[in-house]
Design an enzyme around this catalytic site. Sequence first.
Site, PDB file in Angstrom:
ATOM      1  N   LYS A 203     -40.870  -2.859 -24.991  1.00 27.39           N
ATOM      2  CA  LYS A 203     -39.492  -2.630 -24.546  1.00 27.39           C
ATOM      3  C   LYS A 203     -39.086  -3.783 -23.645  1.00 27.39           C
ATOM      4  O   LYS A 203     -39.668  -3.981 -22.577  1.00 27.39           O
ATOM      5  CB  LYS A 203     -39.385  -1.292 -23.806  1.00 27.39           C
ATOM      6  CG  LYS A 203     -37.977  -0.949 -23.365  1.00 27.39           C
ATOM      7  CD  LYS A 203     -37.952   0.422 -22.690  1.00 27.39           C
ATOM      8  CE  LYS A 203     -36.563   0.802 -22.234  1.00 27.39           C
ATOM      9  NZ  LYS A 203     -36.556   2.122 -21.548  1.00 27.39           N
ATOM     10  N   LYS A 256     -38.185  -2.203 -28.985  1.00 24.56           N
ATOM     11  CA  LYS A 256     -36.824  -1.958 -28.512  1.00 24.56           C
ATOM     12  C   LYS A 256     -36.386  -3.123 -27.640  1.00 24.56           C
ATOM     13  O   LYS A 256     -37.095  -3.462 -26.691  1.00 24.56           O
ATOM     14  CB  LYS A 256     -36.789  -0.660 -27.701  1.00 24.56           C
ATOM     15  CG  LYS A 256     -35.415  -0.320 -27.138  1.00 24.56           C
ATOM     16  CD  LYS A 256     -35.465   0.911 -26.252  1.00 24.56           C
ATOM     17  CE  LYS A 256     -34.072   1.235 -25.721  1.00 24.56           C
ATOM     18  NZ  LYS A 256     -34.079   2.378 -24.794  1.00 24.56           N
TER      19      LYS A 256
END
Length: 335
Positions: A203, A256
């Site tokens: 992330k 992400k």
Amino acid sequence: MSLSFTRHRRLRQSAAIRSMVRETVLTPADFIQPIYVTYGEGVKQDIKSMPGVYRFSLDMLEEELLEIVSLNIPAVLLFGIPETKDSVGSSAYADNGIVQEATRLIKSRYPDLLVIADTCLCEFTDHGHCGMVHTYEHDGELCGDVLNDESLELLVKTAVSQAQAGADIIAPSNMMDGFVQAIRGGLDEAGFSHIPIMSYSVKYASAFYGPFREAAGSAPQFGDRKTYQMDPANAREALREAESDVLEGADMLMVKPSLSYLDVMRTLKDQFDLPLVAYNVSGEYAMVKAAALNGWIDEKAMVLEILTSMKRAGADMIITYSAKDAAKWLQDGGR
């Protein structure tokens, strides 16, 4: 005249031929639809930076859920907006927390719809960070350090409470070191060894999260998240993060955002044999929506191309705010 070159165009001559030789195929079964739930009654609140996305009170969820199920989308990802916030995000792990209540409601009405619970504290803390913080003043400004190990205890409590409420999958998004190991141990000890962990393994500290922070009310009140989310310039670091999660017991890995990190997704797909999740995040969705509303692009063609690129890069599942639209377009024949 004798020609020696290869005629690649033979396999592009008609829609039927192109369909037969297509290497990557999208279906509604690939999609996970995010949902924002909040307290109150009769709430279906527009999120201005994400046209077509709403905050729902529990009594207004039925229409949304019915549409998702009718489109054969198999799963939803729940984000909660609490009534109150505090320094330790206690609403995140309260038995009557908004995510817990929404999970119970969804599973009672649509037991076959998978509920994935986002496991983080940022929406629930008054400082907007993803864990506990030690705050102090520096040159008259409020500052803080995010406390890793102390935060793990609260994240375990959150994951266990979500599982107790009926969540099918726990999806920790906090990026604390050791979070998968801690949550796996907590779930197992509480009797939820059968519940899988979909880890936000890679992330990035991305500019593409802006609309989400409006939707969830989770912008940091001081500083940023660069001390725990990844530097967008780094790719090899993603392998170290993912490997740690694999060793700690993750069942699925996530990248992400996805659109600017397709190279990272491909690398993880080649290196690890766990299912891979792409998160088509709020900023990616907002860019396309804004351009479409101005008439600058063909929204259907662009969305399906973006989602196809994520699956081609290795995604087995795609979290996307475009899930319902994409499912409808695919049912109507896609491209």
